[in-house]
Design an enzyme around this catalytic site. Sequence first.
Site, PDB file in Angstrom:
ATOM      1  N   PRO A  96     -16.388 -12.550 -12.470  1.00  0.00           N
ATOM      2  CA  PRO A  96     -15.765 -11.660 -11.483  1.00  0.00           C
ATOM      3  C   PRO A  96     -16.206 -12.016 -10.067  1.00  0.00           C
ATOM      4  O   PRO A  96     -17.376 -12.296  -9.838  1.00  0.00           O
ATOM      5  CB  PRO A  96     -16.298 -10.272 -11.878  1.00  0.00           C
ATOM      6  CG  PRO A  96     -17.553 -10.528 -12.649  1.00  0.00           C
ATOM      7  CD  PRO A  96     -17.355 -11.844 -13.331  1.00  0.00           C
ATOM      8  N   GLN A 138     -13.473  -4.630 -13.926  1.00  0.00           N
ATOM      9  CA  GLN A 138     -14.871  -4.285 -13.632  1.00  0.00           C
ATOM     10  C   GLN A 138     -14.946  -3.104 -12.657  1.00  0.00           C
ATOM     11  O   GLN A 138     -14.320  -3.131 -11.596  1.00  0.00           O
ATOM     12  CB  GLN A 138     -15.606  -5.473 -13.022  1.00  0.00           C
ATOM     13  CG  GLN A 138     -17.097  -5.184 -12.867  1.00  0.00           C
ATOM     14  CD  GLN A 138     -17.876  -6.267 -12.146  1.00  0.00           C
ATOM     15  OE1 GLN A 138     -17.728  -6.448 -10.938  1.00  0.00           O
ATOM     16  NE2 GLN A 138     -18.690  -6.998 -12.879  1.00  0.00           N
ATOM     17  N   CYS A 144     -24.624  -6.184  -8.695  1.00  0.00           N
ATOM     18  CA  CYS A 144     -24.353  -6.322  -7.270  1.00  0.00           C
ATOM     19  C   CYS A 144     -25.612  -6.060  -6.442  1.00  0.00           C
ATOM     20  O   CYS A 144     -26.223  -5.001  -6.556  1.00  0.00           O
ATOM     21  CB  CYS A 144     -23.227  -5.369  -6.849  1.00  0.00           C
ATOM     22  SG  CYS A 144     -22.903  -5.462  -5.082  1.00  0.00           S
ATOM     23  N   LYS A 167     -22.278  -6.354 -16.899  1.00  0.00           N
ATOM     24  CA  LYS A 167     -22.751  -7.596 -16.273  1.00  0.00           C
ATOM     25  C   LYS A 167     -23.982  -7.248 -15.455  1.00  0.00           C
ATOM     26  O   LYS A 167     -23.932  -6.363 -14.581  1.00  0.00           O
ATOM     27  CB  LYS A 167     -21.664  -8.223 -15.396  1.00  0.00           C
ATOM     28  CG  LYS A 167     -22.114  -9.523 -14.717  1.00  0.00           C
ATOM     29  CD  LYS A 167     -20.917 -10.344 -14.238  1.00  0.00           C
ATOM     30  CE  LYS A 167     -21.319 -11.586 -13.473  1.00  0.00           C
ATOM     31  NZ  LYS A 167     -21.759 -11.314 -12.101  1.00  0.00           N
ATOM     32  N   ASN A 217     -24.692 -17.035 -17.085  1.00  0.00           N
ATOM     33  CA  ASN A 217     -23.987 -17.294 -15.820  1.00  0.00           C
ATOM     34  C   ASN A 217     -24.960 -17.710 -14.720  1.00  0.00           C
ATOM     35  O   ASN A 217     -26.037 -17.155 -14.590  1.00  0.00           O
ATOM     36  CB  ASN A 217     -23.227 -16.013 -15.414  1.00  0.00           C
ATOM     37  CG  ASN A 217     -22.774 -15.992 -13.966  1.00  0.00           C
ATOM     38  OD1 ASN A 217     -23.234 -15.178 -13.179  1.00  0.00           O
ATOM     39  ND2 ASN A 217     -21.880 -16.896 -13.600  1.00  0.00           N
ATOM     40  N   GLY A 218     -24.526 -18.686 -13.946  1.00  0.00           N
ATOM     41  CA  GLY A 218     -25.266 -19.065 -12.753  1.00  0.00           C
ATOM     42  C   GLY A 218     -25.346 -20.566 -12.567  1.00  0.00           C
ATOM     43  O   GLY A 218     -25.858 -21.286 -13.439  1.00  0.00           O
ATOM     44  N   ASP A 219     -24.779 -21.040 -11.462  1.00  0.00           N
ATOM     45  CA  ASP A 219     -24.944 -22.417 -11.004  1.00  0.00           C
ATOM     46  C   ASP A 219     -24.292 -23.484 -11.882  1.00  0.00           C
ATOM     47  O   ASP A 219     -24.631 -24.661 -11.755  1.00  0.00           O
ATOM     48  CB  ASP A 219     -26.435 -22.772 -10.835  1.00  0.00           C
ATOM     49  CG  ASP A 219     -27.137 -21.852  -9.852  1.00  0.00           C
ATOM     50  OD1 ASP A 219     -26.439 -21.141  -9.098  1.00  0.00           O
ATOM     51  OD2 ASP A 219     -28.389 -21.839  -9.845  1.00  0.00           O
ATOM     52  N   GLY A 256     -18.314 -18.977 -11.766  1.00  0.00           N
ATOM     53  CA  GLY A 256     -17.810 -18.237 -10.607  1.00  0.00           C
ATOM     54  C   GLY A 256     -17.363 -19.170  -9.492  1.00  0.00           C
ATOM     55  O   GLY A 256     -16.176 -19.449  -9.304  1.00  0.00           O
ATOM     56  N   ARG A 257     -18.351 -19.699  -8.765  1.00  0.00           N
ATOM     57  CA  ARG A 257     -18.013 -20.497  -7.588  1.00  0.00           C
ATOM     58  C   ARG A 257     -17.450 -21.869  -7.938  1.00  0.00           C
ATOM     59  O   ARG A 257     -16.631 -22.414  -7.191  1.00  0.00           O
ATOM     60  CB  ARG A 257     -19.263 -20.633  -6.705  1.00  0.00           C
ATOM     61  CG  ARG A 257     -19.646 -19.307  -6.063  1.00  0.00           C
ATOM     62  CD  ARG A 257     -21.041 -19.342  -5.483  1.00  0.00           C
ATOM     63  NE  ARG A 257     -22.078 -19.372  -6.520  1.00  0.00           N
ATOM     64  CZ  ARG A 257     -23.376 -19.468  -6.297  1.00  0.00           C
ATOM     65  NH1 ARG A 257     -23.804 -19.560  -5.064  1.00  0.00           N
ATOM     66  NH2 ARG A 257     -24.239 -19.468  -7.302  1.00  0.00           N
TER      67      ARG A 257
END
Length: 340
Positions: free
Chosen positions: A16, A70, A100, A139, A200-202, A224-225
């Site tokens: 998200p 979400q 967040c 999440k 999740n991450g990187d 994500g990115r």
Amino acid sequence: MHLGHVGFSSPLLLAPMSAICSAPFRLLMEDLGAGGTVSELVSCHGINYGNEKTKRMLTIDEREENIGLQLFGEDPKAMSEAAKVAEDYGPKFIDINMGCPVRKVVTKGGGSALMKDTSKLGAYFGSIKAAINIPLTIKIRTGWDQDSRNALEIIRIAREEGVEFVAVHGRTRTQQYRGQADWDFLEFLASESPLPIIGNGDLHSPEKAKARLKTTRCQGLMLGRGPLRNPFIFLDSYLNEGEVSPFTPADYIEITQRLFDYTRSYTDRERTILVQLRKHVVWFAAGFAGAAHFRNEIFKSQGIDETLEITENYFKSLMESGRNNKQIDPEQSFMAGGHG
Ligand SMILES: Cc1cc2nc3c(=O)[nH]c(=O)nc-3n(C[C@H](O)[C@H](O)[C@H](O)COP(=O)(O)O)c2cc1C
């Protein structure tokens, strides 16, 4: 593939992202191999006040297949009411944002602040779960800070209350987007967790996603990115060893047109279409020759038609001059801030 009772078409999912993961981009990503998607975070209070802009964020395109909406908010009653409204929009599941780090959200007790005091979490999950007839998911981050990485405790509480799966961004709230996502910790969680874990991450390149897929104990991975700069990352992550990506600048022309068509069917507000389109084409260009010049041209352009024309000419010129090569340094910091 199933995570709890939620079916996805593959284990690589789109994470998200606020102001990005509305229906048009989610739909494009499903077309391009994302196994499922999650909306941007939507305020439960905005939904309950009947705010039109907030409610539009709940819109799902009928062509979307595996989509979760979400929500964020600290109050179980407000979240339960909002979850019921969101359910009527037809998602497969409702996801709670507990990651967040943004001050405005955290000071009100939402987002990652929910990870701080676990005593009320059982009742919080339980009341939202009871309000809806579709699966509930969460999440989170690994914890508030390095000394209180309580993700496992939260996952156990979530399991007691019937949550289906947990996506974990491998950083603490205090870290925000600094440093690296802690994949050792994510793998530890995946091996101990009573619920399916989405790591999740990187994972910003197909190589990284592919390598992680091969070895991970997580049941799913979220990107994500990465997909912003390489929208073909999902498909490229399944290439065989030694195979090179088949995607060329011509494909970028095609997906730009497709994203434009999807955005046009989502909103008729010219301004929104233009803002979204510009943002995405500039990210699409990342790593190609002349991307900085293209970016300047795009932000000087007058409207949608000109934006589309400049984009098409740019990618065409790359093809014609044989500069098909796209080189992104996945270690280079990119968009170091967000709502989860
Ligand atoms: C611009 C931006 C907006 C984000 N918005 C959200 C959000 O609305 N909800 C959420 O749970 N996470 C949000 N995140 C966090 C991402 O879902 C993800 O956890 C984070 O970017 C790490 O994954 P990545 O390294 O693959 O990007 C956002 C991240 C970015 C960069």
